[in-house]
Design an enzyme around this catalytic site. Structure first.
Site, mmCIF file in Angstrom:
data_model
loop_
_atom_site.group_PDB
_atom_site.id
_atom_site.type_symbol
_atom_site.label_atom_id
_atom_site.label_comp_id
_atom_site.label_asym_id
_atom_site.label_seq_id
_atom_site.Cartn_x
_atom_site.Cartn_y
_atom_site.Cartn_z
ATOM 1 N N TRP A 356 8.491 14.288 49.084
ATOM 2 C CA TRP A 356 9.779 13.644 48.800
ATOM 3 C C TRP A 356 10.951 14.522 48.146
ATOM 4 C CZ3 TRP A 356 10.577 10.656 43.978
ATOM 5 C CH2 TRP A 356 10.050 11.082 42.699
ATOM 6 N N ASP A 357 10.565 15.470 47.640
ATOM 7 C CA ASP A 357 11.321 16.492 47.103
ATOM 8 C C ASP A 357 12.533 16.671 47.713
ATOM 9 O OD1 ASP A 357 8.852 16.919 46.054
ATOM 10 O OD2 ASP A 357 9.038 18.905 45.632
ATOM 11 N N GLU A 499 2.390 11.046 38.809
ATOM 12 C CA GLU A 499 0.828 11.320 39.309
ATOM 13 C C GLU A 499 -0.002 11.415 38.267
ATOM 14 O OE1 GLU A 499 2.692 13.754 43.441
ATOM 15 O OE2 GLU A 499 2.159 14.760 41.578
ATOM 16 N N LYS A 613 3.740 12.038 33.734
ATOM 17 C CA LYS A 613 3.899 13.367 34.492
ATOM 18 C C LYS A 613 5.320 13.762 34.490
ATOM 19 C CE LYS A 613 2.795 16.586 38.273
ATOM 20 N NZ LYS A 613 2.175 16.473 39.681
ATOM 21 N N GLN A 614 6.114 12.793 35.131
ATOM 22 C CA GLN A 614 7.470 13.072 35.454
ATOM 23 C C GLN A 614 8.264 11.621 35.512
ATOM 24 O OE1 GLN A 614 5.520 14.507 39.416
ATOM 25 N NE2 GLN A 614 7.749 13.582 40.256
#
Length: 787
Positions: A356-357, A499, A613-614
């Site tokens: 998906w980046d 994640e 995580k993000q």
């Protein structure tokens, strides 16, 4: 040691420089200085070999599965960069003798790698070495190399081996059966490789020219062949102040190239064509080939994107140029059957797979800067509907369930099943993303929407876009789970963007994006019903959308969408996140390398901690504010601010994707110093002083995020449901910023200072846009006071 201040005059803020040689930290510069053109990527290993080096040459789209129990990956082609040099019969290496004035440099402006140094042999003989290298943007199949060795003190015997070395692997996995090797006329070398599973032929040709003091010499090389290797050995004698120069021109072609990927393909024709191109290129020579390459970079990239920053910190402008350079070399603009790997074409990390980046972090650059390339990248996802439909069917769903990791479009899901070590059990940890990280289907639908809103490309929508949105919406409608007790649909057992939280229910990002995807499908369905019923009938014949739209319509308003909590306006990341235990995250927030939390906890334990995580929930604000949901009260400014202040301290940014989103949102809520700090941290993922961050390859999404943080954050450019908004707020040490975007088919140049915004349209078509809540129209140029 990296240095960014070597450029002066016309090269100011264009040079990435390594000022000292270290055999223990080779990977950083090999990756961040890699060369490419989207067709192929060449990792910038030194010519002479070292134990810890990683030599990689990848060609986009040439995926292969080395063994039945492995996943498909981009195979590492034969190496053409290694040159084994001997000085008076002794192996040359910078690990022996004495080296001074060492410099390795990537010129972002010309996309050329340059290395020079003085070296004194153990016998006391001083030599000056220069190496140059480029991968052509003018002719995608050409690699040029040039070496010069000058004796500055003594007579010296120079011998070197150079050719094509197919004794390469992907960290031990061999992808090729041994092919034919041949040397024509003691000059033109050809080697053939064929992948052992996907049956793709690779033909590599190379040739050398030698001169001493500018005069061509007939060196009469010795011809050599070994297993998976063919090379020439040259021997020359240099007197004091003699200069040896060697040019090496290489061509790379594959049977996956569009011009050869036909029913009429024959290996013989590929061999002949590739060899002819080499001979023609060899006659032209390095300097003229490089000049064409340099002009291509100027016309296709730097003049086209026209990006300038006047900052007290010159690193800022260099970082943006670094971003644009890598966005260019990583992207297979030549072929819409190919996507962008998470490590671009710079290393073996993530096996060349697309995540998906691309849609969320890389594609926006092309949507606004080069829509044709954006269209190609989205068409790649359209071709991937084959694999997405297969994944949905295999999992008992309808429609298109996009793979978390995608390779060749028809391959389907290619995420590895196992990964790092579990620090508690010592076993391999299972990678659940390929099974339950599903938001990518909605992310791709969002990317289609964003592209259409910015470009007005109706042809793309008619041929590709509508079908992608409809089929991903069909997937979500079949994926929803009815909760009888709460009388609503849930999405259970997923991984969201964070994640560090596996097997969660109702991840807010996933639920909201699925809701958006389904609402978008409904909107598009009724638009087609009214304006293009014939196309709707064609789509219905393919994917039965008329029946599916009833199910989508019935279910979409009953999806559970987590609301902001009354007490603090925080949107729960998932059903349990806000009830998890909290720990002191200070040491992980201050870590010098990512994922250090795994040294103390395994994945199961991290799942029980309020740590992210993000960017996850926060990413919703950035995305959905651009859509027809922008007026939803759940995304108003005070909610955005509350969520930022809750989640940012809990986010470790252990994914390189994260920092750019936080930088954009920090700027939105007035945290301008923090926004710049996060932007600079994003730039330093690859450009920072830590010499081990990029060993496996550059961070492609972070590189796209750097551009996003500058344009969507500091320049305040957004499309909001088809309307252009520009709300600039530059960092206080940025005096001005200039760049060009494309809006509805027209180039628009923006020049921003601390107090003014100038908008200039190229085609004299009227542009309507909003600045800080006020509407403006422009058919030429307009300058507005913004502070």
């Amino acid at each position: 040691m990296l240095n960014y201040s070597q450029g002066t005059g016309l090269l100011e803020n264009w040079l990435i420089s390594e000022m000292e040689f270290s055999p223990d930290t080779l990977g950083k510069c090999e990756a961040i200085m890699y060369l490419g053109n989207g067709y192929m990527g060449l990792r910038s290993a030194t010519e002479e070999p070292y134990i810890q080096e990683k030599r990689n040459l990848f060609v986009s789209g040439t995926f292969n599965k080395a063994e039945e129990n492995e996943v498909t990956e981009l195979p590492n082609l034969a190496d053409i960069t290694r040159i084994d040099i001997r000085v008076d019969g002794e192996k040359f290496s910078l690990e022996i003798g004495k080296t001074k004035q060492y410099l390795r440099q990537l010129n972002l402006k010309t996309a050329e790698l340059y290395r020079t140094f003085y070296w004194t042999s153990p016998q006391g003989k001083e030599l000056k070495f220069k190496f140059r290298r480029f991968v052509s943007l003018d002719n995608l199949h050409i690699i040029g190399m040039k070496m010069s060795i000058e004796s500055t003190s003594h007579p010296v015997q120079i011998s070197f081996d150079s050719g094509i070395n197919a004794q390469m692997t992907n960290s031990g996995s061999q992808h090729f059966i041994e092919g034919e090797r041949r040397i024509f006329d003691k000059k033109f070398i050809q080697l053939i490789q064929t992948t052992n599973e996907s049956n793709i032929d690779m033909v590599i040709n190379t040739a050398h020219d030698l001169s001493i003091n500018g005069q061509l010499v007939n060196a009469n090389p010795t011809m050599n062949m070994g297993r998976r290797k063919v090379w020439l050995t040259y021997d020359v004698e240099l007197k004091p102040h003699d200069k040896l120069e060697m040019e090496k021109i290489t061509t790379v072609f594959t049977s996956r190239d569009k011009e050869f990927d036909t029913n009429e393909y024959s290996l013989q024709s590929l061999r002949e064509h590739s060899l002819n191109v080499l001979k023609e290129s060899f006659e032209i020579g390095y300097d003229r080939l490089f000049e064409c390459h340099k002009q291509a970079w100027q016309s296709k990239v730097w003049s086209n994107y026209d990006f300038e920053i006047n900052s007290d910190n010159s690193f800022d402008e260099l970082a943006i140029r670094f971003s644009i350079y890598h966005l260019t070399v990583m992207t297979p603009a030549h072929d819409d059957r190919m996507g962008i790997g998470a490590k671009a074409l710079s290393g073996e990390g993530y096996k060349g797979h697309s995540f998906w980046d691309t849609e969320i972090f890389i594609l926006p650059f092309f949507v606004y800067s080069n829509p044709q390339i954006a269209k190609s990248l989205l068409t790649y996802r359209y071709h991937g509907l084959v694999g997405a439909r297969k994944k949905a069917m295999d999992n008992g769903f309808k429609g298109a369930m996009y793979p978390w990791e995608m390779a060749w479009p028809s391959d389907g899901e290619v995420t590895p099943i196992y990964g790092d070590v579990d620090v508690v059990t010592g076993e391999q940890m299972k990678i659940w993303s390929g099974f339950i990280e599903q938001h990518i289907s909605a992310d791709i639908a969002f990317a289609v929407y964003q592209y259409y809103q910015v470009t007005n490309d109706q042809d793309f929508m008619d041929n590709y876009g509508y079908e992608m949105v409809f089929d991903t919406a069909r997937f979500w409608a079949s994926r929803l789970e009815w909760d009888e007790g709460k009388q609503r649909y849930h999405i259970n057992n997923v991984i969201g963007p964070d994640e560090y939280k596996e097997h969660v229910n109702n991840n807010a990002f996933t639920n909201y994006m699925a809701y958006f995807n389904m609402k978008l499908a409904i909107n598009y369905y009724y638009i087609l019903a009214n304006k293009n019923p014939r196309l709707l009938e064609e789509l219905n014949a393919r994917i039965n959308i008329k029946e599916a739209i009833q199910e989508i319509h019935t279910k979409v308003e009953q999806i559970y969408l987590p609301n902001p909590r009354n007490e603090d306006l925080v949107i729960p990341q998932d059903d349990t996140y806000l009830q998890l235990k909290e720990i002191d995250l200070t040491k992980y927030k201050q870590q010098e390398s990512v994922r250090t939390i795994y040294k103390d906890y395994n994945a199961e334990q991290i799942n029980t901690i309020q740590v992210t995580k993000q960017a996850d929930t926060l990413l919703l604000f950035y995305l959905l504010e651009q859509t027809f949901l922008h007026d939803d009260n759940r995304f108003q400014d005070k909610v955005k601010r509350a969520n930022f202040h809750y989640y940012e301290p809990r986010t470790l940014h252990d994914s390189s994707l994260s920092l750019a989103t936080h930088a954009i949102l920090a700027n939105d809520i007035g945290e301008h110093d923090l926004a710049y700090s996060l932007f600079k941290e994003a730039c330093e993922i690859d450009l920072g002083p830590n010499m081990n961050t990029s060993d496996d390859g550059v961070h492609a999404a972070a590189i796209g995020g750097v551009w996003k943080a500058a344009v969507f954050g500091f320049a305040g450019v957004r499309q909001i449901d088809g309307e252009l908004h520009i709300n600039p707020n530059l960092p206080k040490h940025w005096h001005s910023m200039k760049f060009t975007i494309h809006w509805h088919g027209q180039p628009v140049t923006l020049f921003i200072t601390q107090s003014t915004l100038t908008v200039k349209v190229s085609n004299k078509q009227q542009l309507s846009f909003e600045v800080f809540g006020k509407r403006f129209k422009c058919s030429d140029s307009i300058t507005l006071a913004i502070k």
